[in-house]
Design a protein around this motif. Structure first.
Motif, PDB file in Angstrom:
ATOM      1  N   ILE A   8       2.248  -1.548  11.237  1.00 61.03           N
ATOM      2  CA  ILE A   8       1.674  -0.028  10.615  1.00 61.03           C
ATOM      3  C   ILE A   8       3.442  -0.644   9.457  1.00 61.03           C
ATOM      4  CG2 ILE A   8       2.702   2.450  10.411  1.00 61.03           C
ATOM      5  CD1 ILE A   8       1.645   2.253  13.669  1.00 61.03           C
ATOM      6  N   GLY A   9       2.411   0.289   7.925  1.00 61.08           N
ATOM      7  CA  GLY A   9       3.714   0.093   7.103  1.00 61.08           C
ATOM      8  C   GLY A   9       2.859   0.085   5.863  1.00 61.08           C
ATOM      9  N   THR A  10       3.959   0.588   4.337  1.00 59.29           N
ATOM     10  CA  THR A  10       3.407   0.136   3.625  1.00 59.29           C
ATOM     11  C   THR A  10       2.900  -1.017   3.075  1.00 59.29           C
ATOM     12  OG1 THR A  10       4.578   2.665   2.399  1.00 59.29           O
ATOM     13  CG2 THR A  10       3.673   1.277   0.806  1.00 59.29           C
ATOM     14  N   PHE A  11       3.608  -2.037   2.991  1.00 62.60           N
ATOM     15  CA  PHE A  11       3.196  -3.163   1.897  1.00 62.60           C
ATOM     16  C   PHE A  11       3.209  -3.652   0.958  1.00 62.60           C
ATOM     17  CE2 PHE A  11       2.105  -3.118   7.361  1.00 62.60           C
ATOM     18  CZ  PHE A  11       2.723  -4.023   7.847  1.00 62.60           C
ATOM     19  N   ASP A  12       4.049  -2.824   0.222  1.00 59.62           N
ATOM     20  CA  ASP A  12       4.116  -3.086  -1.525  1.00 59.62           C
ATOM     21  C   ASP A  12       4.500  -4.748  -0.855  1.00 59.62           C
ATOM     22  OD1 ASP A  12       3.559  -2.086  -3.715  1.00 59.62           O
ATOM     23  OD2 ASP A  12       4.815  -1.452  -3.843  1.00 59.62           O
ATOM     24  N   GLY A  13       3.577  -5.046  -2.094  1.00 56.61           N
ATOM     25  CA  GLY A  13       4.313  -6.659  -2.593  1.00 56.61           C
ATOM     26  C   GLY A  13       3.809  -8.019  -1.297  1.00 56.61           C
ATOM     27  N   VAL A  14       3.580  -7.687  -0.278  1.00 57.26           N
ATOM     28  CA  VAL A  14       2.828  -8.092   0.420  1.00 57.26           C
ATOM     29  C   VAL A  14       4.170  -9.656   0.021  1.00 57.26           C
ATOM     30  CG1 VAL A  14       1.225  -9.514   2.224  1.00 57.26           C
ATOM     31  CG2 VAL A  14       1.225  -7.404   1.204  1.00 57.26           C
ATOM     32  N   HIS A  15       5.769  -9.105   0.688  1.00 59.45           N
ATOM     33  CA  HIS A  15       6.913 -10.515   0.149  1.00 59.45           C
ATOM     34  C   HIS A  15       7.195 -11.300   1.718  1.00 59.45           C
ATOM     35  CE1 HIS A  15       9.724  -7.425   2.705  1.00 59.45           C
ATOM     36  NE2 HIS A  15       9.512  -6.123   2.042  1.00 59.45           N
ATOM     37  N   LEU A  16       8.000 -12.132   1.504  1.00 58.51           N
ATOM     38  CA  LEU A  16       8.722 -12.645   2.388  1.00 58.51           C
ATOM     39  C   LEU A  16       8.959 -12.368   3.587  1.00 58.51           C
ATOM     40  CD1 LEU A  16      10.712 -15.636   0.729  1.00 58.51           C
ATOM     41  CD2 LEU A  16       8.185 -15.975   1.519  1.00 58.51           C
ATOM     42  N   ARG A  56       4.665   1.264  -7.949  1.00 57.45           N
ATOM     43  CA  ARG A  56       3.909   0.155  -7.393  1.00 57.45           C
ATOM     44  C   ARG A  56       4.390  -1.441  -6.899  1.00 57.45           C
ATOM     45  NH1 ARG A  56      -1.302   3.743  -5.302  1.00 57.45           N
ATOM     46  NH2 ARG A  56      -0.214   6.174  -5.804  1.00 57.45           N
ATOM     47  N   LEU A  57       4.349  -2.109  -6.575  1.00 54.67           N
ATOM     48  CA  LEU A  57       4.337  -3.712  -6.963  1.00 54.67           C
ATOM     49  C   LEU A  57       2.653  -3.485  -6.911  1.00 54.67           C
ATOM     50  CD1 LEU A  57       7.467  -4.628  -4.903  1.00 54.67           C
ATOM     51  CD2 LEU A  57       7.118  -4.120  -7.646  1.00 54.67           C
ATOM     52  N   ALA A  58       1.675  -2.839  -6.285  1.00 53.43           N
ATOM     53  CA  ALA A  58       0.847  -3.486  -5.861  1.00 53.43           C
ATOM     54  C   ALA A  58      -0.250  -3.020  -5.547  1.00 53.43           C
ATOM     55  CB  ALA A  58       0.172  -5.291  -4.562  1.00 53.43           C
ATOM     56  N   ARG A  59      -1.380  -3.192  -6.261  1.00 54.57           N
ATOM     57  CA  ARG A  59      -2.365  -1.471  -5.796  1.00 54.57           C
ATOM     58  C   ARG A  59      -2.899  -2.007  -4.533  1.00 54.57           C
ATOM     59  NH1 ARG A  59      -3.633   1.377  -9.379  1.00 54.57           N
ATOM     60  NH2 ARG A  59      -3.401   0.972 -12.161  1.00 54.57           N
ATOM     61  N   ALA A  60      -3.229  -0.615  -3.781  1.00 58.67           N
ATOM     62  CA  ALA A  60      -4.418  -1.125  -2.419  1.00 58.67           C
ATOM     63  C   ALA A  60      -4.930  -2.314  -2.469  1.00 58.67           C
ATOM     64  CB  ALA A  60      -4.600   0.863  -1.713  1.00 58.67           C
ATOM     65  N   SER A  61      -5.465  -2.471  -3.344  1.00 63.26           N
ATOM     66  CA  SER A  61      -6.789  -3.191  -3.317  1.00 63.26           C
ATOM     67  C   SER A  61      -6.354  -4.877  -2.918  1.00 63.26           C
ATOM     68  CB  SER A  61      -7.975  -3.255  -4.113  1.00 63.26           C
ATOM     69  OG  SER A  61      -7.321  -3.567  -5.633  1.00 63.26           O
ATOM     70  N   ARG A  62      -5.768  -4.797  -4.010  1.00 63.95           N
ATOM     71  CA  ARG A  62      -4.414  -6.565  -3.771  1.00 63.95           C
ATOM     72  C   ARG A  62      -3.819  -6.748  -2.968  1.00 63.95           C
ATOM     73  NH1 ARG A  62      -4.051 -11.568  -5.196  1.00 63.95           N
ATOM     74  NH2 ARG A  62      -2.257 -11.920  -6.047  1.00 63.95           N
ATOM     75  N   GLU A  64      -4.679  -5.920   0.372  1.00 67.09           N
ATOM     76  CA  GLU A  64      -5.360  -5.958   1.035  1.00 67.09           C
ATOM     77  C   GLU A  64      -5.610  -7.598   0.881  1.00 67.09           C
ATOM     78  OE1 GLU A  64      -9.782  -4.832   2.989  1.00 67.09           O
ATOM     79  OE2 GLU A  64      -9.181  -3.427   1.261  1.00 67.09           O
ATOM     80  N   SER A  65      -6.549  -7.372  -0.403  1.00 69.95           N
ATOM     81  CA  SER A  65      -6.374  -9.031  -0.521  1.00 69.95           C
ATOM     82  C   SER A  65      -4.831  -9.813  -0.034  1.00 69.95           C
ATOM     83  CB  SER A  65      -6.390  -8.931  -2.048  1.00 69.95           C
ATOM     84  OG  SER A  65      -6.707 -10.431  -2.040  1.00 69.95           O
ATOM     85  N   LEU A  66      -3.876 -10.159  -0.550  1.00 68.10           N
ATOM     86  CA  LEU A  66      -2.992 -10.449  -0.370  1.00 68.10           C
ATOM     87  C   LEU A  66      -2.455 -10.345   1.255  1.00 68.10           C
ATOM     88  CD1 LEU A  66      -0.335  -9.064  -2.738  1.00 68.10           C
ATOM     89  CD2 LEU A  66      -1.287 -11.375  -2.332  1.00 68.10           C
ATOM     90  N   LEU A  67      -2.525  -9.216   2.349  1.00 73.33           N
ATOM     91  CA  LEU A  67      -2.892  -9.184   3.485  1.00 73.33           C
ATOM     92  C   LEU A  67      -4.127 -10.336   4.708  1.00 73.33           C
ATOM     93  CD1 LEU A  67      -1.839  -5.575   4.088  1.00 73.33           C
ATOM     94  CD2 LEU A  67      -0.484  -7.360   4.891  1.00 73.33           C
ATOM     95  N   LEU A  68      -4.954  -9.732   3.913  1.00 72.32           N
ATOM     96  CA  LEU A  68      -6.310 -10.561   4.007  1.00 72.32           C
ATOM     97  C   LEU A  68      -5.847 -12.228   4.500  1.00 72.32           C
ATOM     98  CD1 LEU A  68      -9.016  -8.932   3.308  1.00 72.32           C
ATOM     99  CD2 LEU A  68      -7.639  -8.713   5.745  1.00 72.32           C
ATOM    100  N   GLN A  69      -5.367 -12.793   2.730  1.00 67.35           N
ATOM    101  CA  GLN A  69      -4.781 -14.139   2.266  1.00 67.35           C
ATOM    102  C   GLN A  69      -3.895 -14.211   3.931  1.00 67.35           C
ATOM    103  OE1 GLN A  69      -4.008 -14.354  -1.235  1.00 67.35           O
ATOM    104  NE2 GLN A  69      -5.962 -13.615  -2.064  1.00 67.35           N
ATOM    105  N   SER A  70      -3.257 -13.366   4.242  1.00 68.39           N
ATOM    106  CA  SER A  70      -1.542 -13.985   4.547  1.00 68.39           C
ATOM    107  C   SER A  70      -2.402 -14.268   6.359  1.00 68.39           C
ATOM    108  CB  SER A  70      -0.865 -13.147   4.429  1.00 68.39           C
ATOM    109  OG  SER A  70      -0.114 -12.651   3.108  1.00 68.39           O
TER     110      SER A  70
END
Length: 91
Positions: A8-16, A56-62, A64-70
């Motif tokens: 659970i979190g904002t996960f803005d940017g999906v960093h290291l 924001r570093l990334a919009r919600a759709s971006r 989501e894409s980064l999280l799924l790729q991760s």
């Protein structure tokens, strides 16, 4: 029954740091397990006027894409507004 993890979190940017958290969750649930992320759009701090002011570093759709790729299996995005934040714990 496969193991599950909920992050659970904002996960803005999906960093290291987020990648490390996802990797730890994957190790916990195993290859057959299921990882879900619960995130917010917009971030609650933004609605409350307490955001960092840098946008924001990334919009919600971006995100989501980064999280799924991760390696996340599912992303749940809660829409945040004043009504949502004003709910009681029971609601």
């Amino acid at each position: 029954m496969a193991e599950k993890a909920l992050l659970i979190g904002t996960f803005d940017g999906v960093h290291l740091g987020h990648h490390s958290l996802i990797e730890a969750a994957r190790q916990h649930v195993g290859a057959a397990g299921h990882i879900e992320v619960l995130t917010f759009d917009p971030p609650p701090s933004e609605v409350l006027g307490r955001g960092p002011g840098h946008g924001r570093l990334a919009r919600a759709s971006r995100r989501e894409s980064l999280l799924l790729q991760s390696g996340v299996d599912e992303v749940i995005t809660l829409k945040v507004d004043e009504d949502f934040l004003g709910q009681s714990a029971g609601e």
